[in-house]
Design an enzyme around this catalytic site. Structure first.
Site, PDB file in Angstrom:
ATOM      1  N   ASP A  48       9.623  53.336  70.862  1.00 44.70           N
ATOM      2  CA  ASP A  48       9.839  52.210  69.959  1.00 44.70           C
ATOM      3  C   ASP A  48       9.674  52.753  68.537  1.00 44.70           C
ATOM      4  O   ASP A  48       8.572  52.860  68.005  1.00 44.70           O
ATOM      5  CB  ASP A  48       8.817  51.100  70.240  1.00 44.70           C
ATOM      6  CG  ASP A  48       9.031  49.860  69.380  1.00 44.70           C
ATOM      7  OD1 ASP A  48       9.675  49.976  68.312  1.00 44.70           O
ATOM      8  OD2 ASP A  48       8.536  48.784  69.754  1.00 44.70           O
ATOM      9  N   GLU A 141      -3.149  49.823  67.795  1.00 44.43           N
ATOM     10  CA  GLU A 141      -1.899  49.105  68.056  1.00 44.43           C
ATOM     11  C   GLU A 141      -2.243  48.124  69.162  1.00 44.43           C
ATOM     12  O   GLU A 141      -2.070  48.401  70.338  1.00 44.43           O
ATOM     13  CB  GLU A 141      -0.795  50.089  68.457  1.00 44.43           C
ATOM     14  CG  GLU A 141       0.587  49.464  68.448  1.00 44.43           C
ATOM     15  CD  GLU A 141       0.881  48.717  69.728  1.00 44.43           C
ATOM     16  OE1 GLU A 141       0.490  47.516  69.837  1.00 44.43           O
ATOM     17  OE2 GLU A 141       1.472  49.316  70.630  1.00 44.43           O
ATOM     18  N   HIS A 290       9.944  46.924  71.325  1.00 48.42           N
ATOM     19  CA  HIS A 290       9.634  46.700  72.743  1.00 48.42           C
ATOM     20  C   HIS A 290       8.943  45.351  72.956  1.00 48.42           C
ATOM     21  O   HIS A 290       8.859  44.869  74.087  1.00 48.42           O
ATOM     22  CB  HIS A 290       8.777  47.843  73.291  1.00 48.42           C
ATOM     23  CG  HIS A 290       7.332  47.772  72.935  1.00 48.42           C
ATOM     24  ND1 HIS A 290       6.845  48.156  71.703  1.00 48.42           N
ATOM     25  CD2 HIS A 290       6.258  47.364  73.647  1.00 48.42           C
ATOM     26  CE1 HIS A 290       5.534  47.985  71.673  1.00 48.42           C
ATOM     27  NE2 HIS A 290       5.156  47.511  72.837  1.00 48.42           N
TER      28      HIS A 290
END
Length: 350
Positions: A48, A141, A290
């Site tokens: 991604d 993340e 994604h």
């Protein structure tokens, strides 16, 4: 939606009773960590480009933030963010990963010559003892589908409150959830209304369940009928865990005469402490990620004219049995010249 790509590109978050699909003593929280033991999910995230390049740019273009700093990487996965930080000049990086991928991360760190700078710690953030009392930066993340699915945010906030120095940095430091509305007759007919008549048999009971399952998929921007509405803004440096549960009002104004079959949620994140404001959006008008978008189908087909509006509230809460799951209550109404509707719907992201 893009029906021709549905097999390759759609993700359905299943609404089901946890006990019926998990078996044994494992909870869906256990399966959450197990799922991150498989390389495929990490491959998808690393590929991604929007996601990974944004983090890389934040770190490499703001080395002054990381130079000689102690960094904590929460949910490190393969260790890619830790490697970025080490290369940017961090004094030391502690990478916490609960899944079996932690073993791979240790090998990756060693293979790239950063064993003296990066320490991979295997376990849950809430159960780990860091070798240092405080860290200067927390990077993670943590975002899930619909921003809050999987609820890793609470883990980041726990780490922040336990280890981050005063005036320390959390990256990213801002996240926001947004809502818009789309026309989607073809896909809704194929996926939802299908259950009303299956080879001459009524399977509408499954339709009821399918309506409660938010669909994670890529939305064509040409399907958007209304403006976008900010639902919730989160300052990760200051918020509390309770702030991730909320009720937010919305008003979606039609930009053309059309039908509305679903509402669509997406999120933006930003890194405001950088020399230059950096971030990305997962919205349907932005480059695909994604995370895609989260589609909530409506029981009603709303006939709306330009300038008319759908108003309502969205309530988002952690599931009581498993806080990594999300329960959504949507209240909406339209008082238009061709359509008058008022309804409440429940959705469950599992």
């Amino acid at each position: 939606m893009n029906p021709e790509f549905e097999d390759a590109d759609e993700t359905i978050v299943v609404a089901a009773d946890d006990s019926s699909i998990l078996g044994g003593d494992k909870t869906s929280a256990d399966y959450y960590f197990d799922s991150y033991s498989h390389f495929g999910i990490h491959e998808e995230m690393l590929k991604d480009v929007v996601r990974t390049k944004t983090y890389q740019n934040v770190i490499y273009k703001n080395k002054f933030l990381f130079k000689d700093k102690i960094v904590l990487d929460v949910g490190a996965g393969t260790g890619i963010l830790s490697l970025f930080c080490a290369k940017a000049g961090a004094k030391h990086v502690y990478a916490i990963e609960c899944s079996q991928m932690a073993d791979m991360a240790k090998e990756i760190v060693k293979a790239n010559g950063f064993s003296d700078v990066i320490t991979v710690l295997k376990g849950k953030v809430e159960e780990i003892d860091l070798p240092v009392p405080q860290v200067d930066i927390i990077i993670s993340e943590w975002m899930g589908y619909f921003l809050l699915y999987e609820n890793m945010l609470n883990t980041v906030l726990y780490a922040r409150d336990k280890w981050l120095v005063n005036n320390g940095i959390v990256l990213p430091d801002n996240a926001s959830l947004h809502l818009t509305a789309i026309e989607d007759s073809v896909y809704k007919e194929d996926k939802i209304e299908f259950w009303k008549n299956v080879y001459g048999f009524d399977m509408s009971c499954i339709r009821k369940q399918s309506m409660m399952e938010p669909l994670v998929d890529t939305v064509d921007q040409n399907q958007i009928v209304t403006n976008s509405q900010l639902l919730k803004n989160m300052n990760i440096s200051k918020m509390t865990s309770g702030d991730a549960s909320f009720t937010a009002p919305f008003k979606l104004v039609a930009e053309r005469d059309d039908y509305i079959h679903a509402l669509v949620a997406y999120f933006d994140v930003s890194f405001s402490v950088c020399h230059k404001m950096t971030g990305f959006s997962t919205g349907p008008r932005s480059k695909n990620t994604h995370w895609k978008q989260t589609v909530l189908y409506l029981e009603d087909v709303l006939t709306i004219c330009q300038g008319e509006f759908v108003v309502g509230t969205m309530t988002v809460t952690q599931n009581k049995k498993n806080p990594r799951d999300v329960d959504i209550t949507l209240k909406y109404s339209l008082n238009g010249c061709r359509c008058n509707v008022s309804r409440t719907q429940e959705y469950k992201m599992r």
